[in-house]
Enzyme design. Sequence first.
Site, PDB file in Angstrom:
ATOM      1  N   GLU B  50     -29.446   2.963 -12.179  1.00  0.00           N
ATOM      2  CA  GLU B  50     -29.178   1.687 -11.505  1.00  0.00           C
ATOM      3  C   GLU B  50     -28.977   1.857 -10.008  1.00  0.00           C
ATOM      4  OE1 GLU B  50     -27.707   3.116 -14.111  1.00  0.00           O
ATOM      5  OE2 GLU B  50     -26.296   1.718 -15.040  1.00  0.00           O
ATOM      6  N   SER B  51     -28.716   3.094  -9.584  1.00  0.00           N
ATOM      7  CA  SER B  51     -28.565   3.306  -8.153  1.00  0.00           C
ATOM      8  C   SER B  51     -29.905   3.204  -7.436  1.00  0.00           C
ATOM      9  CB  SER B  51     -27.919   4.668  -7.885  1.00  0.00           C
ATOM     10  OG  SER B  51     -28.700   5.702  -8.438  1.00  0.00           O
TER      11      SER B  51
END
Lengths: 472, 221
Positions: B50-51
């Site tokens: 998700e980064s």
Amino acid sequence: MALRVAAELRRGQVVNLGIGLPTLVANYTPPDAGVIFHSENGILGYGPHAAEGEEDLDLINARGEHVTLPPGGAVVSHTDAFAMVRSGRLDVAVLGALQVSEKGDLANWMTPEKGIGSPGGALDMAAGAKRLIVITEHTNGGAPKVLKECSYPLTAAGRVDLIVTDLAVMEVTGDGLLLKEVAPGWSVESVRGLTGAPLRVSDGLKEMDFTLPQHPPVNKVYPSAAEAVADVPDGAVMLMDGFGGLGGMPHYLMLALRDQGAKGLTVVSNTVGIARVSGFGTPPSPDLQAVDHSILVERGQIRKAIATFPVSPSPSRPSAFERAYRRGEVELEVVSQGTLAERLRAGGSGVAAFYTPTGVGTVVAEGKEVREFNGRQHLLEEAIRGDFAFVRAHKADTLGNLVYRGTSRNFNLVMAAAAAVTIAEVDEIVEPGVLDPEAIVTPGIHVRRVVQRPAVFSPFQPIKPIEDNGRG
Amino acid sequence: MAKERMSRDVIAMRVAKELPDGAVVNLGIGIPTLVSNYLPAGSSVVYHSESGVLNYGPLAEEGERDYDLINAGGQFLQWVPGMSFFGSDEAFAMIRGGHVDVTVLGALQVSERGDLANWMLPHRGVGNIGGAMDLAVGAKRVVVAMEHTDRNDRPKLVRDCAFPLTGRRCVSLVVTDLAVIEVAPGGLVLRETAPDWTAQEVQALTGPPLALAPDLKEMEL
């Protein structure tokens, strides 16, 4: 007519030109006028038409004409090009017209006789541009095109601000059309005779003025973070954060905001000061501490957080925000991460709300509309916009075009598009043309200010005693 | 007297078998993070974070800190060929858009219907949702990796989750330190047990009834 419209454009404005007459406006806008032309196929800051023999099939405007891309231009997707339009980054749209009404209605995409037409991007431009200028011949075969009511299918209702024709310049006011200028050799009465709506005459009525305006250059580069954040008011909604700790976080701007002292802030962020209580925020020596939202929380500057990771992963090591929350000093809205990213993206795209399957049947669904699509339940989630965004990027040019490094794009690029005033903190500021236009991630139209991090800068700073900084 | 349970690393080792070649995989924080250590050499699993990174590689060497290269847990990664970077909006568009094949998440509780609770202990009153709610609804397959019971030896596999939910009916498979359990339409099915553990012993530490798979076997690593 195009020359007259060109006189309406200001330095730094983002301008979209429709098909036909509007296209000519670019020919009368000097390259050094600082106007940024936007085309819905995804090019920003494009220049004059390509010389014969030098056309590039991969470099066209929305009309399919071959254009050039001077230094500082940027290439984005069609989707992003329209997101900018809807979210208010487009200062002026210039469109042609079949009919335009005294109420500012515009019809320009279909004649009823034809029964079919091409709306193209006109509906989006007309709805999204901050200022809509119509350029059109005053009549069509002698029949007025400026009317009390449009009889053709509308492109937009009540959106036109200014009408420039071959006979006159008219402003659309709440009280009908105001005649401001007439073409050389034309009288008010002769213009009225060819207009299908009543014309009030401006006190300052004059012959059409083609003087191109002179404006001082727009400077986006600020010498320090302190100067860039000086006008953040109490109560502002601040978009600022990186991801999972110190990566991609605008530490230099956050420190400046701490020292500036604005209070009552709402922060929209992924985390709220958890770097300091997580392993990745462990300082290299005990007299240092990680810079995160805690520096603002400790000084009572934050009133509310909208976040996905508001508290420490470890209950036994609560963050400053969690302690303030337990004391009842701050409000908290916990959001799922993907929903937060999309709410910001919607905010920066001029989309008011969207449906997502995330969170159905959980606490985040409380009070929200649930609707079924394709047999699956979805929640209605609303867009978020900020007053200011602090964005951490790698490089900027002086026009505010940004590139990022590694995972530090994370929330920064959605935040950059979703705030009224976006301030970028970068490692290096370069001249236009140094950044590859194909590689620009955030085009400069989203960025109002740019500051360079000091050459020697650490996300770990000496522990500063909490004191009254004298503000308010 | 207490029987030996499998370690967190062994749970991760068993979960690794659930990641087919070529799958796009998102690993949550905790035990799931360990899974990448147990994929066979040459595995073509594509990791998603998700980064805003796809196809990332191993964690950075101790002491190497590049703040521009982290996973969703904030851990530093190595620069490897074939990575691509994007914003978190795009990372989650991939999740909701069905482009992530498998996610491995930790859990506080999992119900017999596959409801997942993993973001907040009610007595704390506040918690971190992070990306789990999106992964729960968006990933094509949700595998939970967790200890079978909590620190007071209460079952974490329950009839109904008492803790705030992350998602409803989203879990496909649960791998614990005692068993591999499938969430089937009719309830939980015990597929594998840890070495030395019997189905009865696992059932005794599980809230809802467990159906026994016809090919029930000892866990294979």
